[in-house]
Design an enzyme around this catalytic site. Structure first.
Site, PDB file in Angstrom:
ATOM      1  N   LYS A 279       0.814  -1.213   0.000  1.00 30.99           N
ATOM      2  CA  LYS A 279       0.000   0.000   0.000  1.00 30.99           C
ATOM      3  C   LYS A 279       0.847   1.263   0.000  1.00 30.99           C
ATOM      4  O   LYS A 279       2.050   1.244   0.252  1.00 30.99           O
ATOM      5  CB  LYS A 279      -0.985  -0.036   1.165  1.00 30.99           C
ATOM      6  CG  LYS A 279      -1.994  -1.166   0.986  1.00 30.99           C
ATOM      7  CD  LYS A 279      -3.345  -0.888   1.550  1.00 30.99           C
ATOM      8  CE  LYS A 279      -4.351  -1.924   1.037  1.00 30.99           C
ATOM      9  NZ  LYS A 279      -5.498  -2.067   1.921  1.00 30.99           N
ATOM     10  N   ARG A 314      -3.211 -10.764   4.250  1.00 29.98           N
ATOM     11  CA  ARG A 314      -3.608 -10.714   2.839  1.00 29.98           C
ATOM     12  C   ARG A 314      -2.476 -10.049   2.061  1.00 29.98           C
ATOM     13  O   ARG A 314      -2.210  -8.862   2.250  1.00 29.98           O
ATOM     14  CB  ARG A 314      -4.915  -9.936   2.686  1.00 29.98           C
ATOM     15  CG  ARG A 314      -5.473  -9.906   1.273  1.00 29.98           C
ATOM     16  CD  ARG A 314      -6.789  -9.153   1.238  1.00 29.98           C
ATOM     17  NE  ARG A 314      -7.353  -9.133  -0.103  1.00 29.98           N
ATOM     18  CZ  ARG A 314      -7.080  -8.218  -1.034  1.00 29.98           C
ATOM     19  NH1 ARG A 314      -6.232  -7.225  -0.744  1.00 29.98           N
ATOM     20  NH2 ARG A 314      -7.624  -8.279  -2.230  1.00 29.98           N
TER      21      ARG A 314
END
Length: 336
Positions: A279, A314
């Site tokens: 991210k 994840r």
């Protein structure tokens, strides 16, 4: 005045006599941080917790899709989209998607999470027919090849229905089952486990100046309310996974606050999933503008979360994460 209890998690084989197990897993704690909205935090012994709080924090979590939650699990990301923030277009062809899913399972993924709609900042909604066409054939093909559980990353009941018929065993919804009112009843009727994520706003606008009174407690309260609502809708707490939603309507400071305090979410009595892989905040802090160069930073964040008892990671980089977890386990246990 509500008080929230965040376990101060520890690892290692030498546990004091008064240590409590964290969610039935390999981590433990002897003290908690008591948090309030209108007062400074303080540290308390875990033995002072009331029975209900203690039970929520210590009870073993139910298996998810047959996977026990007594050790960290890896959820491999498969975006069959042309526009996802990290790997958009890399696996939107049927052959590439199937090959990548099989490779992730071979590399150590405990679950494969398949999404056909990008939820990157600024993304717009995908038509139902397109999302189903992207995901359903891939899920059916993967399910025919391997037994690794498959989850469908969607906000929409028709997509989840098609995915489940094709072999998906979990619904992972970035909207926490608030986008489509038909999704929760479907999951309840089919007995499907769900992962509910917190997001402020929708993907198109969520990074437009997100604000919170207290991001850690606000996200906790939202997830707590969703868990209760889903229980009322017929989805038991034992079939709910919670995700604080790193990067979804959060600034860099918000993300770091959530990661620093992520053990708070064990008090919800559900497995905790972290989706921080590649991210933007990792790129900013790690000086990696290209998303596919963020594996080292992603693994650092993942291991910090596992050290706070997070059960599901994840990730995009499955083999690298699996290797890091193997070494983390060996080091914390003092043996292979």
């Amino acid at each position: 005045m509500s008080v929230y209890f965040r376990p101060l998690v520890q690892t290692g084989p030498s546990r004091p006599a008064d240590a409590l197990p964290l969610a039935g897993g390999p981590c433990w704690f002897t003290h908690v941080e008591a948090l309030r909205r209108d007062a400074p935090p303080d540290i308390r012994p875990a033995t002072a917790l009331d029975d209900d709080t203690r039970a929520r924090l210590t009870a073993a979590r139910a298996p998810v899709c047959g996977l026990t939650m007594d050790a960290p699990r890896i959820m491999g990301i498969l975006n069959v989209t042309p526009d996802s923030f990290s790997d958009g277009g890399a696996f939107d062809g049927f052959t590439q998607a199937l090959r990548h899913a099989l490779a992730m399972a071979e590399a150590g993924a405990d679950m494969i999470d398949i999404g056909g709609e990008s939820t990157r900042p600024g993304a717009t909604s995908v038509p139902l027919a397109s999302e189903i066409a992207r995901t359903e054939p891939v899920i059916r093909a993967i399910a025919s090849e391997i037994t690794t559980p498959i989850s469908i990353d969607t906000r929409k009941e028709p997509v989840a229905r098609a995915a489940h018929a094709a072999g998906a065993a979990l619904v992972n919804d970035v909207a926490g089952l608030t986008f489509d009112p038909a999704l929760a009843p479907f999951c309840a009727a089919e007995g499907l486990p769900v992962c509910i994520m917190h997001a402020q706003g929708d993907p198109e606008t969520m990074q437009d100046d997100p604000r919170y009174d207290d991001v850690l407690l606000d996200v906790h309260d939202w997830l707590a309310a969703r868990v209760e609502a889903l229980e009322q809708a017929g989805i038991p707490r034992a079939r709910i996974v919670v995700d604080p939603g790193i990067g979804f309507g959060k600034t860099l400071a918000h993300n770091l606050t959530l990661l620093n305090g992520i053990s708070l979410f064990h008090g919800l009595g559900c497995p905790v999933l972290l989706g921080a892989s590649r991210k933007g905040f990792i790129g900013r802090l790690g000086r990696a503008p290209d998303a596919d160069a963020r594996a080292p930073g992603s693994i650092a964040v993942a291991l910090a979360a596992v050290a706070q008892g997070v059960q599901i990671l994840r990730v995009h980089d499955v083999s690298e994460t699996a290797q890091a977890l193997a070494l983390w386990r060996a080091v914390t246990r003092g043996r292979p």
